[in-house]
Scaffold this motif. Sequence first.
Motif, PDB file in Angstrom:
ATOM      1  N   THR A   1       0.846  -1.188   0.000  1.00  0.00           N
ATOM      2  CA  THR A   1       0.000   0.000   0.000  1.00  0.00           C
ATOM      3  C   THR A   1       0.883   1.241   0.000  1.00  0.00           C
ATOM      4  OG1 THR A   1      -1.509  -1.228   1.455  1.00  0.00           O
ATOM      5  CG2 THR A   1      -1.975   1.117   1.121  1.00  0.00           C
ATOM      6  N   ALA A   2       0.509   2.232  -0.810  1.00  0.00           N
ATOM      7  CA  ALA A   2       1.315   3.452  -0.850  1.00  0.00           C
ATOM      8  C   ALA A   2       0.444   4.664  -1.143  1.00  0.00           C
ATOM      9  CB  ALA A   2       2.403   3.342  -1.912  1.00  0.00           C
ATOM     10  N   ASP A   3       0.919   5.793  -0.691  1.00  0.00           N
ATOM     11  CA  ASP A   3       0.373   7.100  -1.056  1.00  0.00           C
ATOM     12  C   ASP A   3       1.168   7.548  -2.280  1.00  0.00           C
ATOM     13  OD1 ASP A   3      -0.459   9.709  -1.275  1.00  0.00           O
ATOM     14  OD2 ASP A   3       0.170  10.310   0.733  1.00  0.00           O
ATOM     15  N   LEU A   4       0.508   7.627  -3.419  1.00  0.00           N
ATOM     16  CA  LEU A   4       1.204   7.823  -4.692  1.00  0.00           C
ATOM     17  C   LEU A   4       1.287   9.297  -5.081  1.00  0.00           C
ATOM     18  CD1 LEU A   4      -0.623   5.016  -6.716  1.00  0.00           C
ATOM     19  CD2 LEU A   4       1.553   4.832  -5.482  1.00  0.00           C
ATOM     20  N   ARG A   5       2.469   9.720  -5.491  1.00  0.00           N
ATOM     21  CA  ARG A   5       2.590  11.039  -6.109  1.00  0.00           C
ATOM     22  C   ARG A   5       1.968  10.993  -7.501  1.00  0.00           C
ATOM     23  NH1 ARG A   5       8.601  13.552  -5.479  1.00  0.00           N
ATOM     24  NH2 ARG A   5       7.513  15.352  -6.333  1.00  0.00           N
ATOM     25  N   PRO A   6       1.373  12.086  -7.975  1.00  0.00           N
ATOM     26  CA  PRO A   6       0.880  12.112  -9.352  1.00  0.00           C
ATOM     27  C   PRO A   6       2.003  11.742 -10.311  1.00  0.00           C
ATOM     28  CG  PRO A   6       0.107  14.036  -8.150  1.00  0.00           C
ATOM     29  CD  PRO A   6       1.094  13.349  -7.267  1.00  0.00           C
ATOM     30  N   SER A   7       1.681  10.937 -11.302  1.00  0.00           N
ATOM     31  CA  SER A   7       2.710  10.379 -12.182  1.00  0.00           C
ATOM     32  C   SER A   7       3.557  11.449 -12.852  1.00  0.00           C
ATOM     33  CB  SER A   7       2.057   9.490 -13.239  1.00  0.00           C
ATOM     34  OG  SER A   7       1.416   8.392 -12.627  1.00  0.00           O
ATOM     35  N   GLU A   8       2.917  12.461 -13.403  1.00  0.00           N
ATOM     36  CA  GLU A   8       3.684  13.494 -14.105  1.00  0.00           C
ATOM     37  C   GLU A   8       4.580  14.262 -13.142  1.00  0.00           C
ATOM     38  OE1 GLU A   8       3.973  13.868 -17.389  1.00  0.00           O
ATOM     39  OE2 GLU A   8       2.776  12.037 -17.427  1.00  0.00           O
ATOM     40  N   GLU A   9       4.092  14.478 -11.939  1.00  0.00           N
ATOM     41  CA  GLU A   9       4.904  15.173 -10.929  1.00  0.00           C
ATOM     42  C   GLU A   9       6.128  14.344 -10.570  1.00  0.00           C
ATOM     43  OE1 GLU A   9       4.320  15.515  -6.241  1.00  0.00           O
ATOM     44  OE2 GLU A   9       2.880  16.763  -7.336  1.00  0.00           O
ATOM     45  N   ALA A  10       5.920  13.036 -10.346  1.00  0.00           N
ATOM     46  CA  ALA A  10       7.033  12.165  -9.962  1.00  0.00           C
ATOM     47  C   ALA A  10       8.073  12.103 -11.072  1.00  0.00           C
ATOM     48  CB  ALA A  10       6.505  10.774  -9.643  1.00  0.00           C
ATOM     49  N   ARG A  11       7.619  11.948 -12.302  1.00  0.00           N
ATOM     50  CA  ARG A  11       8.575  11.827 -13.409  1.00  0.00           C
ATOM     51  C   ARG A  11       9.278  13.148 -13.691  1.00  0.00           C
ATOM     52  NH1 ARG A  11       4.064   8.321 -15.679  1.00  0.00           N
ATOM     53  NH2 ARG A  11       4.640   6.313 -14.791  1.00  0.00           N
ATOM     54  N   GLY A  12       8.574  14.234 -13.496  1.00  0.00           N
ATOM     55  CA  GLY A  12       9.231  15.529 -13.625  1.00  0.00           C
ATOM     56  C   GLY A  12      10.335  15.689 -12.597  1.00  0.00           C
ATOM     57  N   GLU A  13      10.092  15.173 -11.387  1.00  0.00           N
ATOM     58  CA  GLU A  13      11.099  15.250 -10.333  1.00  0.00           C
ATOM     59  C   GLU A  13      12.298  14.354 -10.646  1.00  0.00           C
ATOM     60  OE1 GLU A  13      12.638  16.809  -6.804  1.00  0.00           O
ATOM     61  OE2 GLU A  13      10.855  17.383  -7.945  1.00  0.00           O
ATOM     62  N   ILE A  14      12.036  13.179 -11.225  1.00  0.00           N
ATOM     63  CA  ILE A  14      13.135  12.300 -11.622  1.00  0.00           C
ATOM     64  C   ILE A  14      14.020  12.994 -12.651  1.00  0.00           C
ATOM     65  CG2 ILE A  14      13.729  10.166 -12.841  1.00  0.00           C
ATOM     66  CD1 ILE A  14      11.189   8.918 -11.630  1.00  0.00           C
ATOM     67  N   GLU A  15      13.413  13.528 -13.680  1.00  0.00           N
ATOM     68  CA  GLU A  15      14.168  14.198 -14.737  1.00  0.00           C
ATOM     69  C   GLU A  15      14.995  15.354 -14.181  1.00  0.00           C
ATOM     70  OE1 GLU A  15      13.353  16.493 -19.002  1.00  0.00           O
ATOM     71  OE2 GLU A  15      11.755  15.326 -18.059  1.00  0.00           O
TER      72      GLU A  15
END
Length: 276
Positions: A182-196
Motif C-alpha cells: 500500500t502506498a500514497d502515490l505522487r501524481p505520475s507526471e509530478e514524480a517523473r518531472g522530479e526524476i528528470e
Amino acid sequence: MRIYISVDMEGVTGLVDVDDVQPGGRDYERGRLMMAQDVNAAIRGAVAAGATEITVNDAHGPMRNLLSESLHPAARLIRGKPKQMGMLEGLAPEHDAVICVGYHSRAGALGVLSHSFMGHEIEDMWLDGRPVGEIGLAHATAAASGVPVAVLTGDDCACAEMTEWDASVTTVAVKYARDRFTADLRPSEEARGEIEKAVAASLSKPPKAPVVAAVPSTLTVRWQSASVASTLLGIPGVTSADTRTAQAQGTVPNLYRLFGVWMRVAASLTNQPPYC
C-alpha cells in the motif's frame, strides 16, 4: 559523459502490488509501461546534463520487462537473462555515474514490495557486518568498480535506505509506503518531472569517483531454507555461520557475481512465490 541506469520495478511510480510487477499479473502490462516512463524521465535528465552514452539494464525479475520500442532513443538496452552481473550487467569503470530507477527497500523493511532479491527465501543479508539489500549491494559494487551512484528513485523507504548507506546520493521518492502493498502515490507526471530534474541537476556536476580500500569484503546471507545454505557449501570458498547462513570473502564485484550463482542454486531448490 557515460551514464549507466539500472532499472528495477517495485519502486516505479504508481506500482504497489505483485500483480503490477510480475508477468501474468492483471496489471503487469500497465506496470511495464510505467517502468518505461520512469526510466525515460531519467534518460531525459541525463541527456539534458550532457550524457553522450547511456546504457539501461533491465534489472527486474525476468529482465525482459522493458520493450526496446518504449525506450528513449538516446539509450541502449540490456535485456534478458542470465546475466553474470545481474542487476549491474554492463556496468564498467568507464561509466561516469550510476542511476538506480525503481528500487525498493530490503527484506524486513516496511517498504512497498520490500525484499532482498528472492522474496522471502532470503531473510537477511550483511556486507562486512552491515545490513544490506539490493540498494546497498548495488552501491557497494558500483563503488568498488570506481563508479559513483548519483541518483536513486523509489518509495520513501528505499530513499531512506540509500541515504543511510550514502547521504551524498540524490533520492527521489515517487510514493510513500503505508504498508508493504500500500502506498500514497505522487501524481505520475509530478514524480517523473522530479526524476528528470534530479538526474539533470546531479549529473551537471558529476559525483567524484569513490575511493575504495583494496581489502576483501565478506558477504553473509541468511536463507529461509537450511537446504540452500547446506548446498552452497559445495561451492569453493563458501563457509557457514550456522545451518541457514552462508558467507564468502572477496572483492565486492566478485561477491556480487558469486551471489548470482547462489541465487540460481536457491531457485533450483525452492519454489517460493516472490512476495509472501
